[in-house]
Every structure is written in C-alpha cells, then in structure tokens.
Design a protein around this motif. Sequence first.
Motif, PDB file in Angstrom:
ATOM      1  N   GLY A 295       0.797  -1.226   0.000  1.00  0.00           N
ATOM      2  CA  GLY A 295       0.000   0.000   0.000  1.00  0.00           C
ATOM      3  C   GLY A 295       0.823   1.265   0.000  1.00  0.00           C
ATOM      4  O   GLY A 295       0.295   2.346   0.206  1.00  0.00           O
ATOM      5  N   GLU A 296       2.119   1.161  -0.220  1.00  0.00           N
ATOM      6  CA  GLU A 296       2.922   2.385  -0.242  1.00  0.00           C
ATOM      7  C   GLU A 296       3.982   2.432  -1.335  1.00  0.00           C
ATOM      8  O   GLU A 296       5.012   3.082  -1.184  1.00  0.00           O
ATOM      9  CB  GLU A 296       3.529   2.647   1.130  1.00  0.00           C
ATOM     10  N   GLY A 297       3.731   1.727  -2.425  1.00  0.00           N
ATOM     11  CA  GLY A 297       4.604   1.879  -3.588  1.00  0.00           C
ATOM     12  C   GLY A 297       5.879   1.063  -3.568  1.00  0.00           C
ATOM     13  O   GLY A 297       6.710   1.188  -4.463  1.00  0.00           O
ATOM     14  N   GLU A 298       6.036   0.200  -2.557  1.00  0.00           N
ATOM     15  CA  GLU A 298       7.311  -0.495  -2.402  1.00  0.00           C
ATOM     16  C   GLU A 298       7.340  -1.887  -3.033  1.00  0.00           C
ATOM     17  O   GLU A 298       8.406  -2.405  -3.328  1.00  0.00           O
ATOM     18  CB  GLU A 298       7.657  -0.659  -0.910  1.00  0.00           C
ATOM     19  N   CYS A 299       6.167  -2.530  -3.231  1.00  0.00           N
ATOM     20  CA  CYS A 299       6.203  -3.957  -3.559  1.00  0.00           C
ATOM     21  C   CYS A 299       5.766  -4.286  -4.981  1.00  0.00           C
ATOM     22  O   CYS A 299       6.088  -5.347  -5.498  1.00  0.00           O
ATOM     23  CB  CYS A 299       5.346  -4.747  -2.574  1.00  0.00           C
ATOM     24  N   GLY A 300       4.998  -3.431  -5.622  1.00  0.00           N
ATOM     25  CA  GLY A 300       4.608  -3.656  -7.012  1.00  0.00           C
ATOM     26  C   GLY A 300       3.501  -4.671  -7.233  1.00  0.00           C
ATOM     27  O   GLY A 300       3.154  -4.941  -8.386  1.00  0.00           O
ATOM     28  N   SER A 301       2.898  -5.215  -6.182  1.00  0.00           N
ATOM     29  CA  SER A 301       1.871  -6.234  -6.424  1.00  0.00           C
ATOM     30  C   SER A 301       0.587  -5.604  -6.979  1.00  0.00           C
ATOM     31  O   SER A 301      -0.283  -6.302  -7.476  1.00  0.00           O
ATOM     32  CB  SER A 301       1.579  -7.033  -5.155  1.00  0.00           C
ATOM     33  N   CYS A 302       0.481  -4.286  -6.906  1.00  0.00           N
ATOM     34  CA  CYS A 302      -0.699  -3.585  -7.420  1.00  0.00           C
ATOM     35  C   CYS A 302      -0.430  -2.960  -8.790  1.00  0.00           C
ATOM     36  O   CYS A 302      -1.257  -2.177  -9.277  1.00  0.00           O
ATOM     37  CB  CYS A 302      -1.096  -2.488  -6.448  1.00  0.00           C
ATOM     38  N   SER A 303       0.733  -3.272  -9.417  1.00  0.00           N
ATOM     39  CA  SER A 303       1.112  -2.609 -10.676  1.00  0.00           C
ATOM     40  C   SER A 303       0.094  -2.847 -11.774  1.00  0.00           C
ATOM     41  O   SER A 303      -0.344  -3.971 -12.013  1.00  0.00           O
ATOM     42  CB  SER A 303       2.457  -3.147 -11.201  1.00  0.00           C
ATOM     43  N   VAL A 304      -0.301  -1.773 -12.450  1.00  0.00           N
ATOM     44  CA  VAL A 304      -1.131  -1.868 -13.655  1.00  0.00           C
ATOM     45  C   VAL A 304      -0.515  -0.929 -14.682  1.00  0.00           C
ATOM     46  O   VAL A 304       0.407  -0.176 -14.365  1.00  0.00           O
ATOM     47  CB  VAL A 304      -2.606  -1.453 -13.376  1.00  0.00           C
ATOM     48  N   ARG A 305      -1.026  -0.981 -15.900  1.00  0.00           N
ATOM     49  CA  ARG A 305      -0.546  -0.014 -16.894  1.00  0.00           C
ATOM     50  C   ARG A 305      -1.604   1.065 -17.089  1.00  0.00           C
ATOM     51  O   ARG A 305      -2.794   0.762 -17.162  1.00  0.00           O
ATOM     52  CB  ARG A 305      -0.229  -0.710 -18.222  1.00  0.00           C
ATOM     53  N   MET A 306      -1.151   2.311 -17.115  1.00  0.00           N
ATOM     54  CA  MET A 306      -2.077   3.432 -17.308  1.00  0.00           C
ATOM     55  C   MET A 306      -1.523   4.253 -18.469  1.00  0.00           C
ATOM     56  O   MET A 306      -0.384   4.707 -18.396  1.00  0.00           O
ATOM     57  CB  MET A 306      -2.142   4.261 -16.020  1.00  0.00           C
ATOM     58  N   ASN A 307      -2.296   4.396 -19.514  1.00  0.00           N
ATOM     59  CA  ASN A 307      -1.828   5.087 -20.724  1.00  0.00           C
ATOM     60  C   ASN A 307      -0.446   4.602 -21.157  1.00  0.00           C
ATOM     61  O   ASN A 307       0.436   5.399 -21.484  1.00  0.00           O
ATOM     62  CB  ASN A 307      -1.813   6.605 -20.505  1.00  0.00           C
ATOM     63  N   GLY A 308      -0.265   3.290 -21.123  1.00  0.00           N
ATOM     64  CA  GLY A 308       0.988   2.714 -21.624  1.00  0.00           C
ATOM     65  C   GLY A 308       2.171   2.850 -20.698  1.00  0.00           C
ATOM     66  O   GLY A 308       3.308   2.581 -21.096  1.00  0.00           O
TER      67      GLY A 308
END
Lengths: 168, 292
Positions: free
Chosen positions: A44-57
């Motif tokens: 929940g704070e940008g450190e782990c990347g498990s929530c990564s998605v692509r936004m406008n490429g």
Amino acid sequence: MSTFPAIRFNVNGEDREVRVAPMKRLLDVLREDLGLTGSKEGCGEGECGSCSVRMNGELVNSCLVPVLQAEGASVQTVEGLAAAGKMHPLQEAFLQCGGAQCGICTPGMLMAATQLLSVNAHPTMTEIREGLAGNLCRCTGFTRIFESVIAATAKNREERIEEPAHAR
Amino acid sequence: MRGNPDAHELIAPGNLDSVLELLAKEPSEWTPIAGGTEIMVAHAAGRLGAKKLVSLWGIDELRFIKEKEASITIGAGATFRDLRAHPGIGVKLPLLAMAASWIGCIANQSRATLGGNLVNGSPAADSSPALLVYDAEIELASVRGRRRIPYSAFHTGYKRNAMLPDELLFAVHLPLRFAEQRHYLRKVGTRRAMAISKVALAATAWLEDGLIREVRLGAASLAPFPMRLVETEVALLGRALNAESIQLACAALQKEAKPIDDIRSTGAYRKRVAINLLTEFLTALATEGQGR
Ligand SMILES: Cc1cc2nc3c(=O)[nH]c(=O)nc-3n(C[C@H](O)[C@H](O)[C@H](O)COP(=O)(O)OP(=O)(O)OC[C@H]3O[C@@H](n4cnc5c(N)ncnc54)[C@H](O)[C@@H]3O)c2cc1C
Ligand code: FES
Ligand code: FES
C-alpha cells in the motif's frame, strides 16, 4: 454514495464509470467497484509492485493513484492480458517456468514484464532486473521469474517468425 | 490502508490558470498533488493532513522539456521517466539523467515528478545534488506572475522552501555551460534498487593549468535540506589539485557537513562517507588531468 460525480476511464478495452470519492485509490476501485481482483495489495505504499497496472501505456502502482487521476485514461490490468480465451505468452511462460508460486506478486510481475516488453522486445538480463526491480517476490527467489520473461521473449521471437507476412 | 478517502476533497481543474486562481483565492487551503508518490504514501499511512487537494497530473503546461542552445527547461510536472527518455538531458546533463534512473523503480518513475521531488524537499532527494551543481534556477508561478530564484536558495529549512502559499513550482531552468566540465555523482544507499540515499554527492569542476577554476559540490543528507557545500568549494578554488588541497577540502567538509542521525544512518557515518566520496572525486580529477 452516489453524491460523487462520475469518473470515467477505460479498463482493458471497456469504458467504465464509477461514482466514488476522488481520493479513493485506483487499486480499491478496480477491486471493489469493478470486481477486478487480480491486482493485489502488498504494501500500500509503492514499495512492492503487487498492485502494478498499466495506465496510458506506463507502469504505475495503483495503490498510489487517486482514481480521479485516472479519469479519461486507459488502464490495463492482469485481467486484460489473456485475449479470446488464450493466455498471453508471458502468462504461459510463467506457468511453464515456475514463475509463480503463491501467486500474490504474479499479477504485478506480469504487468511490469508486459511494460518492459512493450518498450524492449528482447531485453537483456540486466534490463529485466531493472524492469522488475520494483516488484517483490517472497517465494520464487526471482530467478524463475526472470527465466519466465526470457522464455516469453523467445516465444515472441518464434511467433513473429511464424507470423504470415500479411498479418504483420 | 489507514487513510479515509472520504475525508479529503480532490479536484482536477485541468489547466494551470485555474489552479493558480484557486491558490490565489484560498491560499494555504489547497495542496497540490502531482504524481502522488509522496502524498498517497502519507494518505495510506493515515498521516495526510491536507483536506483539500488540487491535481496537477495531466496538466500539459507543466509537463514539458524544452531544449534551447544554452539551456534546458523542465516543467515541474515532467516525470523522471520523461527525464530519462529525453536525449538532450542524457547527453548534456548526465548527472540529472543518472539521478532520475535512481528514483525508485519504473512504476515510481512513471508518476514521480521533478516538481514533487523538489517541493517535498527531503534532505535525501535524488534530483537535488545534480540540480545544485548545474546551477539550476527555479521558476515559480502565481496569478501575480512568474519569478525566478536560484535553486540553491529554494530550500530554507527542513521541508521548508521559498515558495509562497499562492505559488506553484512551474519549471526548472538548467544552463548547459557545464557540458564540458568534469562531472561526478555517487549515491550511497542500502541496496541498488528502490533505496533512499544515506548520502549523495554531486560535483562539477573545471581545471585549467592545473588549477581549480570552478568547482561546485551538491550534497544530499548532509544537512536538513539538499545543500551546496560552499565552504568546501572555497577551500579548493584557485588551488592546484594535490594531496594537500584534497586534505584541506576534506577538513572543510568535516566542518561544513551537519548530517543528522535517522532511521537510515547515523550522522557520523554520513560524514565519513561524504569525505570518502569527495576524496574519490578529487583524486579522479587529479589523475584524469586537465579537461574542462
Ligand atoms: C516506492 C517509492 C520509492 C521512492 N524512491 C525515491 C528515491 O529513490 N529518491 C527520491 O528522491 N525519492 C524517492 N521517492 C519519493 C517520490 O517518488 C519523489 O519525491 C517524487 O519525485 C515526488 O513527486 P510526486 O509528483 O509524486 O509528488 P506528490 O506526492 O504529488 O507531491 C509531493 C509534494 O510536492 C508538492 N508539489 C508537487 N508538485 C508541485 C508543484 N508543481 N508546485 C508546488 N508544489 C508541488 C505537493 O503538494 C506535495 O507537497 C520514492 C517514493 C516511493 C513511493
Ligand atoms: S501495494 Fe502498491 S506497491 Fe505495494
Ligand atoms: S510467488 Fe509468492 S510472492 Fe511471488
């Protein structure tokens, strides 16, 4: 609460509309309001990347995006990788090479890898390590994940060779 | 997630003038949010004080990089990905390109803006040492107009800066006169990826006839805010570069650096490492010879 104005954006090719607090995290909107639970919350704070998605490429951590900032954007999540019931080459490679164990980091890894391959079809090991540096995995020790990406790029190459000229 | 999204207002007027008007009408009421990589972390932790936020994301007037013959101007809303992708920055401002590649990971660089990095004002901010040694100027905007100040005068204390409540950081101007000088930048952190620095030192220098004609030193985490090491520079100016002047410079740095103890490191360690970095830079400069 429907007192909020509509926020519209495109997710995996479909136009969507939500009425939620504009500071609600894109991650929570995807999971709670749109039922797309592929993206995970690790830190929940940008450190782990498990929530990564692509936004406008571009690759973004959806836990750090207030949904209002996704207005008008086109968002791709792990659910948007497979097409017409067929797994994406990266997904196949992760399956074959043991790139996923518990699976929590996998959606984020797949999106980071998709991003990398979209700008660099044949990355070196160093480039793969940099491309996935923001994604943590507690299970695999990373080696199999890197191997999966390499396997997928090999597949990319085969498919491109097999592709008939008119399809290019 | 401890923050409550319902407790914060967020609006996106979509253009610079509307944001400036809002800040003029209700100064100190509105907090800008650009890429959100600082603000959303505070929000997640439940320590975001700002109740009213105004989004700068997607405002094209802030997201640009303009290259002219003698300068490069970077809009406050340019992301570190934008910086890394710009060929002029890579060639003419290599220290800034290098710093940009260090800011977290790809996902962070796609959102983190130069303006956010500077206004947030962490003593460890990665872009700061490079901007200091390139003599950057900051352009601030408000409904009253624009004004420019040297970046070295922007930070005024721990997380404090020279911006007035109705102002936005508009752009950073970088003169290109350092292209032929010697460059140095090194960050010391816990690990390679995603680590906030314990100490970082940047330098540009110009040697002529064996004498140091110009030298600029910029440091992260040696003071409550990113700082030019002016006294250390003065100790070097006009001198020949040798063991004696290197020692003098290190002694000046020993006096000038006032690093703090925090969770990432101790002040004593930071000072020692800074002296090592300075020695590394000056020794390389001495052995690589002349060159501008
Ligand atoms: C996982 C992770 C890793 C990180 N790693 C690093 C690192 O290695 N090095 C490093 O230096 N930083 C790092 N950061 C910190 C952060 O990404 C940077 O400081 C970033 O540049 C902030 O920019 P932003 O646009 O996201 O800021 P925001 O969060 O949008 O804003 C930050 C502050 O700046 C203000 N602000 C933003 N733009 C303007 C403007 N134009 N005018 C006036 N005020 C403005 C906001 O009001 C706020 O106070 C990391 C953060 C995360 C989450
Ligand atoms: S949950 Fe978003 S980066 Fe960890
Ligand atoms: S597979 Fe379990 S965290 Fe990566």
